[in-house]
Write a protein that holds these residues in place. Structure first.
Motif, PDB file in Angstrom:
ATOM      1  N   ASP A  48       0.521  -9.746 -16.299  1.00 54.04           N
ATOM      2  CA  ASP A  48      -0.737 -10.644 -15.918  1.00 54.04           C
ATOM      3  C   ASP A  48       0.215 -11.961 -16.829  1.00 54.04           C
ATOM      4  OD1 ASP A  48      -2.747 -11.965 -15.224  1.00 54.04           O
ATOM      5  OD2 ASP A  48      -3.905 -11.213 -16.982  1.00 54.04           O
ATOM      6  N   PRO A  49       0.593 -13.021 -16.029  1.00 50.17           N
ATOM      7  CA  PRO A  49       0.093 -13.254 -14.656  1.00 50.17           C
ATOM      8  C   PRO A  49       1.279 -12.601 -13.606  1.00 50.17           C
ATOM      9  CG  PRO A  49       1.260 -15.351 -15.771  1.00 50.17           C
ATOM     10  CD  PRO A  49       1.065 -14.251 -16.650  1.00 50.17           C
ATOM     11  N   ILE A  50       1.042 -12.909 -12.342  1.00 44.83           N
ATOM     12  CA  ILE A  50       1.875 -12.593 -11.479  1.00 44.83           C
ATOM     13  C   ILE A  50       2.258 -13.751 -10.948  1.00 44.83           C
ATOM     14  CG2 ILE A  50       2.324 -11.282  -9.206  1.00 44.83           C
ATOM     15  CD1 ILE A  50       0.110  -9.410 -10.237  1.00 44.83           C
ATOM     16  N   GLU A  51       3.721 -14.301 -10.510  1.00 45.05           N
ATOM     17  CA  GLU A  51       3.914 -15.531 -10.037  1.00 45.05           C
ATOM     18  C   GLU A  51       4.450 -15.366  -8.503  1.00 45.05           C
ATOM     19  OE1 GLU A  51       6.728 -17.688 -12.523  1.00 45.05           O
ATOM     20  OE2 GLU A  51       5.650 -17.285 -14.323  1.00 45.05           O
ATOM     21  N   VAL A  52       3.826 -16.097  -7.615  1.00 45.09           N
ATOM     22  CA  VAL A  52       4.430 -15.804  -6.149  1.00 45.09           C
ATOM     23  C   VAL A  52       4.394 -17.320  -5.594  1.00 45.09           C
ATOM     24  CG1 VAL A  52       2.637 -13.879  -6.199  1.00 45.09           C
ATOM     25  CG2 VAL A  52       1.764 -16.171  -5.826  1.00 45.09           C
ATOM     26  N   ASN A  53       5.258 -17.301  -4.451  1.00 45.30           N
ATOM     27  CA  ASN A  53       5.323 -18.275  -3.707  1.00 45.30           C
ATOM     28  C   ASN A  53       4.330 -18.142  -2.194  1.00 45.30           C
ATOM     29  OD1 ASN A  53       7.295 -19.199  -5.271  1.00 45.30           O
ATOM     30  ND2 ASN A  53       8.934 -19.398  -3.717  1.00 45.30           N
ATOM     31  N   VAL A  54       3.418 -19.157  -2.118  1.00 46.26           N
ATOM     32  CA  VAL A  54       2.450 -19.182  -0.822  1.00 46.26           C
ATOM     33  C   VAL A  54       2.802 -20.431  -0.355  1.00 46.26           C
ATOM     34  CG1 VAL A  54       0.388 -19.092  -0.247  1.00 46.26           C
ATOM     35  CG2 VAL A  54       1.071 -17.637  -2.116  1.00 46.26           C
ATOM     36  N   ARG A  55       3.185 -20.411   1.038  1.00 50.77           N
ATOM     37  CA  ARG A  55       3.083 -21.572   1.884  1.00 50.77           C
ATOM     38  C   ARG A  55       4.017 -22.920   1.036  1.00 50.77           C
ATOM     39  NH1 ARG A  55      -2.876 -22.174   4.378  1.00 50.77           N
ATOM     40  NH2 ARG A  55      -2.593 -20.124   5.244  1.00 50.77           N
ATOM     41  N   GLY A  56       5.078 -22.297   0.460  1.00 52.49           N
ATOM     42  CA  GLY A  56       5.755 -23.211  -0.269  1.00 52.49           C
ATOM     43  C   GLY A  56       5.609 -23.896  -1.580  1.00 52.49           C
ATOM     44  N   TYR A  57       4.587 -23.307  -2.220  1.00 56.65           N
ATOM     45  CA  TYR A  57       3.903 -23.541  -3.375  1.00 56.65           C
ATOM     46  C   TYR A  57       4.176 -22.440  -4.437  1.00 56.65           C
ATOM     47  CZ  TYR A  57       1.628 -27.295  -1.358  1.00 56.65           C
ATOM     48  OH  TYR A  57       1.284 -28.436  -0.256  1.00 56.65           O
ATOM     49  N   GLU A  58       4.448 -22.542  -5.523  1.00 55.81           N
ATOM     50  CA  GLU A  58       4.718 -21.477  -6.885  1.00 55.81           C
ATOM     51  C   GLU A  58       3.328 -21.694  -7.422  1.00 55.81           C
ATOM     52  OE1 GLU A  58       7.903 -22.738  -9.083  1.00 55.81           O
ATOM     53  OE2 GLU A  58       9.505 -22.473  -7.452  1.00 55.81           O
ATOM     54  N   LEU A  59       2.655 -20.464  -7.392  1.00 59.35           N
ATOM     55  CA  LEU A  59       1.425 -20.076  -7.929  1.00 59.35           C
ATOM     56  C   LEU A  59       1.676 -18.781  -9.133  1.00 59.35           C
ATOM     57  CD1 LEU A  59      -0.799 -19.852  -4.765  1.00 59.35           C
ATOM     58  CD2 LEU A  59      -0.351 -21.788  -6.301  1.00 59.35           C
ATOM     59  N   SER A  60       0.741 -18.826  -9.999  1.00 56.24           N
ATOM     60  CA  SER A  60       0.461 -17.852 -10.936  1.00 56.24           C
ATOM     61  C   SER A  60      -1.100 -17.128 -10.693  1.00 56.24           C
ATOM     62  CB  SER A  60       0.334 -18.322 -12.382  1.00 56.24           C
ATOM     63  OG  SER A  60       1.709 -18.637 -12.583  1.00 56.24           O
ATOM     64  N   LEU A  61      -1.168 -16.106 -10.286  1.00 56.47           N
ATOM     65  CA  LEU A  61      -2.327 -15.154 -10.011  1.00 56.47           C
ATOM     66  C   LEU A  61      -2.863 -14.195 -11.386  1.00 56.47           C
ATOM     67  CD1 LEU A  61      -1.785 -14.142  -6.514  1.00 56.47           C
ATOM     68  CD2 LEU A  61      -3.245 -15.564  -7.191  1.00 56.47           C
ATOM     69  N   ARG A  62      -3.884 -14.194 -11.711  1.00 53.91           N
ATOM     70  CA  ARG A  62      -4.418 -13.345 -12.481  1.00 53.91           C
ATOM     71  C   ARG A  62      -4.126 -11.922 -11.877  1.00 53.91           C
ATOM     72  NH1 ARG A  62      -9.994 -16.146 -13.533  1.00 53.91           N
ATOM     73  NH2 ARG A  62      -9.486 -18.151 -14.543  1.00 53.91           N
ATOM     74  N   LYS A  63      -3.839 -10.899 -12.809  1.00 55.21           N
ATOM     75  CA  LYS A  63      -3.793  -9.506 -12.309  1.00 55.21           C
ATOM     76  C   LYS A  63      -5.145  -8.967 -11.608  1.00 55.21           C
ATOM     77  CE  LYS A  63      -3.814  -6.586 -15.887  1.00 55.21           C
ATOM     78  NZ  LYS A  63      -3.252  -5.552 -16.671  1.00 55.21           N
ATOM     79  N   ALA A  64      -6.336  -9.419 -12.035  1.00 51.86           N
ATOM     80  CA  ALA A  64      -7.470  -9.059 -11.373  1.00 51.86           C
ATOM     81  C   ALA A  64      -7.796  -9.700 -10.045  1.00 51.86           C
ATOM     82  CB  ALA A  64      -8.742  -9.496 -12.476  1.00 51.86           C
ATOM     83  N   ASP A  65      -7.253 -10.967 -10.058  1.00 47.70           N
ATOM     84  CA  ASP A  65      -7.284 -11.620  -8.592  1.00 47.70           C
ATOM     85  C   ASP A  65      -6.274 -10.725  -7.649  1.00 47.70           C
ATOM     86  OD1 ASP A  65      -9.019 -13.153  -9.651  1.00 47.70           O
ATOM     87  OD2 ASP A  65      -7.625 -14.958  -9.643  1.00 47.70           O
ATOM     88  N   ALA A  66      -5.310 -10.578  -8.245  1.00 44.64           N
ATOM     89  CA  ALA A  66      -4.083  -9.670  -7.321  1.00 44.64           C
ATOM     90  C   ALA A  66      -4.622  -8.320  -6.795  1.00 44.64           C
ATOM     91  CB  ALA A  66      -2.659  -9.542  -7.979  1.00 44.64           C
ATOM     92  N   GLU A  67      -5.519  -7.554  -7.763  1.00 47.71           N
ATOM     93  CA  GLU A  67      -6.133  -6.389  -7.177  1.00 47.71           C
ATOM     94  C   GLU A  67      -7.057  -6.575  -5.889  1.00 47.71           C
ATOM     95  OE1 GLU A  67      -8.048  -5.051 -10.636  1.00 47.71           O
ATOM     96  OE2 GLU A  67      -6.295  -4.123 -11.540  1.00 47.71           O
ATOM     97  N   GLN A  68      -7.619  -7.789  -5.740  1.00 50.15           N
ATOM     98  CA  GLN A  68      -8.542  -8.092  -4.660  1.00 50.15           C
ATOM     99  C   GLN A  68      -7.853  -8.591  -3.422  1.00 50.15           C
ATOM    100  OE1 GLN A  68     -11.758  -7.718  -5.103  1.00 50.15           O
ATOM    101  NE2 GLN A  68     -11.328  -7.119  -7.194  1.00 50.15           N
TER     102      GLN A  68
END
Length: 72
Positions: A48-68
């Motif tokens: 926690d957190p998980i860092e991702v790239n989505v549509r050219g943006y760098e985001l940090s997701l919570r572990k609980a959100d990533a499970e969804q």
């Protein structure tokens, strides 16, 4: 498989979003919707957190959100 189970360096495609209400809205507000490709950049040592790239943006997701987020 959920986004939480994806290893860093992999690109996956979103199949569906779980959760409801505020949780689902928060995920969708980040631009994560069905059919979007997500590149997992880095996962913190404790997951926690998980860092991702989505549509050219760098985001940090919570572990609980990533499970969804169900991915392929």
């Amino acid at each position: 498989m959920t986004l939480k189970e994806v290893k860093p360096g992999q690109t996956v495609k979103v199949l569906s979003l779980g959760g409801e209400g505020a949780v689902k809205r928060r995920i969708m507000d980040m631009g994560i919707t069905k059919g979007v490709e997500i590149f997992v950049r880095k996962v913190a040592p404790l997951g926690d957190p998980i860092e991702v790239n989505v549509r050219g943006y760098e985001l940090s997701l919570r572990k609980a959100d990533a499970e969804q987020i169900n991915v392929q």
